[in-house]
Design an enzyme around this catalytic site. Structure first.
Site, short mmCIF file in Angstrom:
data_model
loop_
_atom_site.label_atom_id
_atom_site.label_comp_id
_atom_site.label_asym_id
_atom_site.label_seq_id
_atom_site.Cartn_x
_atom_site.Cartn_y
_atom_site.Cartn_z
N ASP A 117 0.85 -1.19 0.00
CA ASP A 117 0.00 0.00 0.00
C ASP A 117 0.89 1.24 0.00
OD1 ASP A 117 -2.56 1.21 0.03
OD2 ASP A 117 -2.30 1.71 2.13
N TYR A 119 1.18 5.80 -0.48
CA TYR A 119 0.78 7.04 0.19
C TYR A 119 0.99 8.15 -0.83
CZ TYR A 119 0.75 10.08 4.45
OH TYR A 119 0.47 10.99 5.44
N HIS A 124 -3.94 14.23 0.47
CA HIS A 124 -4.13 13.38 1.66
C HIS A 124 -2.94 13.52 2.60
CE1 HIS A 124 -4.99 9.92 4.20
NE2 HIS A 124 -3.81 9.40 3.87
N ARG A 133 0.91 17.02 12.74
CA ARG A 133 2.10 17.86 12.94
C ARG A 133 1.74 19.31 12.64
NH1 ARG A 133 3.62 13.60 9.89
NH2 ARG A 133 3.76 14.90 8.00
N GLU A 191 -10.19 3.95 3.81
CA GLU A 191 -9.30 4.66 2.89
C GLU A 191 -9.74 4.31 1.47
OE1 GLU A 191 -5.24 5.27 5.48
OE2 GLU A 191 -5.22 3.79 3.86
N GLU A 193 -9.27 3.93 -2.16
CA GLU A 193 -8.06 3.74 -2.96
C GLU A 193 -8.38 3.04 -4.28
OE1 GLU A 193 -4.63 2.15 -1.03
OE2 GLU A 193 -5.26 2.79 0.98
N ASP A 225 -8.92 0.25 2.06
CA ASP A 225 -7.97 -0.23 3.05
C ASP A 225 -8.42 0.24 4.43
OD1 ASP A 225 -5.66 -1.67 3.67
OD2 ASP A 225 -4.43 0.14 3.75
N ARG A 229 -7.49 3.67 13.39
CA ARG A 229 -6.60 4.81 13.63
C ARG A 229 -6.01 4.81 15.03
NH1 ARG A 229 -5.38 6.28 8.54
NH2 ARG A 229 -7.23 6.80 7.32
N GLN A 232 -3.35 2.07 15.21
CA GLN A 232 -2.23 2.50 14.37
C GLN A 232 -1.39 3.57 15.06
OE1 GLN A 232 -3.46 4.05 10.59
NE2 GLN A 232 -1.38 4.44 9.88
N TYR A 236 2.64 2.50 15.49
CA TYR A 236 3.37 2.68 14.23
C TYR A 236 4.78 3.25 14.39
CZ TYR A 236 2.97 7.81 13.72
OH TYR A 236 3.09 9.16 13.87
N LYS A 245 -3.81 -1.96 10.27
CA LYS A 245 -4.14 -2.06 8.85
C LYS A 245 -4.40 -3.48 8.39
CE LYS A 245 -3.25 2.21 7.22
NZ LYS A 245 -4.12 2.98 6.32
N THR A 249 -8.69 -5.67 4.02
CA THR A 249 -8.61 -4.79 2.85
C THR A 249 -9.63 -5.31 1.85
OG1 THR A 249 -6.24 -4.37 3.19
CG2 THR A 249 -7.15 -3.90 1.00
N THR A 338 -4.64 6.45 0.01
CA THR A 338 -5.89 7.20 0.06
C THR A 338 -5.94 8.26 -1.02
OG1 THR A 338 -5.94 6.86 2.44
CG2 THR A 338 -7.39 8.56 1.55
N GLU A 352 -9.70 12.61 7.56
CA GLU A 352 -9.66 13.93 6.95
C GLU A 352 -11.04 14.60 6.95
OE1 GLU A 352 -7.09 13.79 3.14
OE2 GLU A 352 -7.76 11.74 3.54
#
Length: 404
Positions: A117, A119, A124, A133, A191, A193, A225, A229, A232, A236, A245, A249, A338, A352
């Protein structure tokens, strides 16, 4: 309307012809099928009835042999199938082999060898960066514009559309919690995808260049997917996604061949950073795709992400995942990551859409930050086709159910 006569404007007309695997209700025998309107053609039986040289590829319980046969065979089989469902001389033979979709069970169309998978959406990735952040000078990580970021997932939990998704359990720890707790995920997400299906394998130690993308990749499908959250977020660091994850899927029951999407090919967004030679696609054929995706929760559309905005293309992702010498296998599946556009209603995840739960969605059956038990998520999509037609992608749907 007889099955041979597909309504004008049907996104699953003879210009499309996606592949799947089905069994008639009451039978356990799996067969390769091709969708035409709201029917499925028993492709193996048609090949046998017409004495086709492609019978050995189509009279199978999986798409595997066809995937492995290569680009010339893919094109030849597609031309033959198009003739079988459009030439009047074949009507008497073909029509009895077209079964209503309501009378068949659809299965995972190929055996998933490996799952990766990515990114690849800048929109996104920037949204996620701003959420987690907020004080960073750049919402993207320093490597993002230089390589397609990805991770290896779990092939064994890739499931076909319509399969229930059991709410996963695991450890989670909020920043203010003194210690982790164990239990069902309370921040279950999606997600939206696109998945790419590898047909022809490659040899270990030999990277696959951008120019060989269409020699190895057979087609694409919608992919969800599912993501826990909260699990994760706790697990992670430092190695990335794992249990948050790997529980499920979902993919479509239909694989759309790349040959059906010629009219949908587009140039990807302008590159803002110089690329290393193995990723430089300025002089390659356009390898972006104009796919219009819709995301619905319990039948209510909440987002319409545009795939044409994806910064990294499927060809670049394939080149990157093999540049170290990793080999491809027939049935490898890799997800785009995503899909999110620049607008709020174009975001491909609840993370999001609700800004990490801060702004709940208003649905007809109540507010949502993340998924509740009983929620049904459905992805649909279409792409521009020849002569103003639309090419439909098979839907991906899944219902969240509580764990035992």
């Amino acid at each position: 309307m007889p099955p041979f006569d597909v309504a004008e404007g049907d996104p699953f007309g003879p210009h499309n012809l996606p592949y799947g695997v089905f069994s008639p209700i009451g039978s356990v025998e799996r067969r390769v099928g091709v969708r035409l309107g709201d029917h499925v053609l028993d492709a193996g039986a048609a090949a046998q009835a017409l004495g086709s040289p492609y019978t050995s590829l189509l009279a199978r319980p999986s798409l595997g042999p066809l995937l492995a046969a290569g680009r010339t065979a893919w094109s030849d089989v597609r031309r033959a199938l198009t003739a079988w469902v459009t030439v009047p001389a074949h009507r008497e033979t073909i029509e009895p082999l077209l079964l209503p979709l309501s009378e068949v069970t659809l299965h995972l169309p190929f055996e998933v060898a490996d799952y990766v998978d990515f990114y690849a959406s800048e929109n996104h990735s920037r949204n996620v960066g701003r959420i987690f952040r907020p004080d960073a000078a750049d919402s993207l990580t320093p490597n993002w514009k230089h390589l397609p970021i990805g991770y290896h997932g779990r092939a064994g939990t890739v499931v076909v559309s319509g399969t229930d998704v059991v709410r996963p359990q695991g450890q989670r720890k909020a920043p203010t919690d003194p210690a982790p707790v164990f239990g069902p995920s309370v921040r279950l997400d999606i997600e939206a995808e696109v998945g790419f299906v590898v047909g022809v394998p490659s040899k270990m130690g030999r990277p696959v260049p951008l120019s060989a993308f269409r020699d190895h990749v057979f087609g694409l499908c919608l992919l969800n997917d599912w993501s826990a959250r909260d699990i994760q977020a706790w697990e992670y660091v430092p190695l990335g996604p794992f249990l948050g994850k790997s529980f499920a899927t979902s993919v479509s029951a239909w694989v759309t061949p790349l040959d059906a999407l010629e009219e949908a090919r587009v140039t990807p967004p302008e590159r803002t950073h110089p690329l290393l030679p193995y990723l430089e696609d300025a002089h390659e054929e356009p390898s972006g795709y104009d796919l219009r995706i819709s995301v619905a929760i319990n039948g209510h559309v909440v987002s319409e992400p545009p795939f044409s905005t994806m910064y990294w293309t499927a060809a670049q992702q394939l080149a990157h995942m093999t540049v170290n010498g990793a080999s491809l296998r027939t049935g490898d599946l890799y997800g785009s990551g995503t899909v999110s556009g620049p607008a709020e209603r174009e975001r491909g995840s609840l993370l999001e859409l609700t800004w990490n739960g801060r702004d709940p969605l208003e649905l007809p059956d109540g507010k949502r930050t993340f998924l509740e038990d009983g929620d049904v998520v459905t992805l649909t999509a279409w792409a521009p086709g020849p002569n103003g037609t639309r090419v439909g992608l098979g839907e991906v749907t899944g219902r969240v159910v509580p764990g035992s």
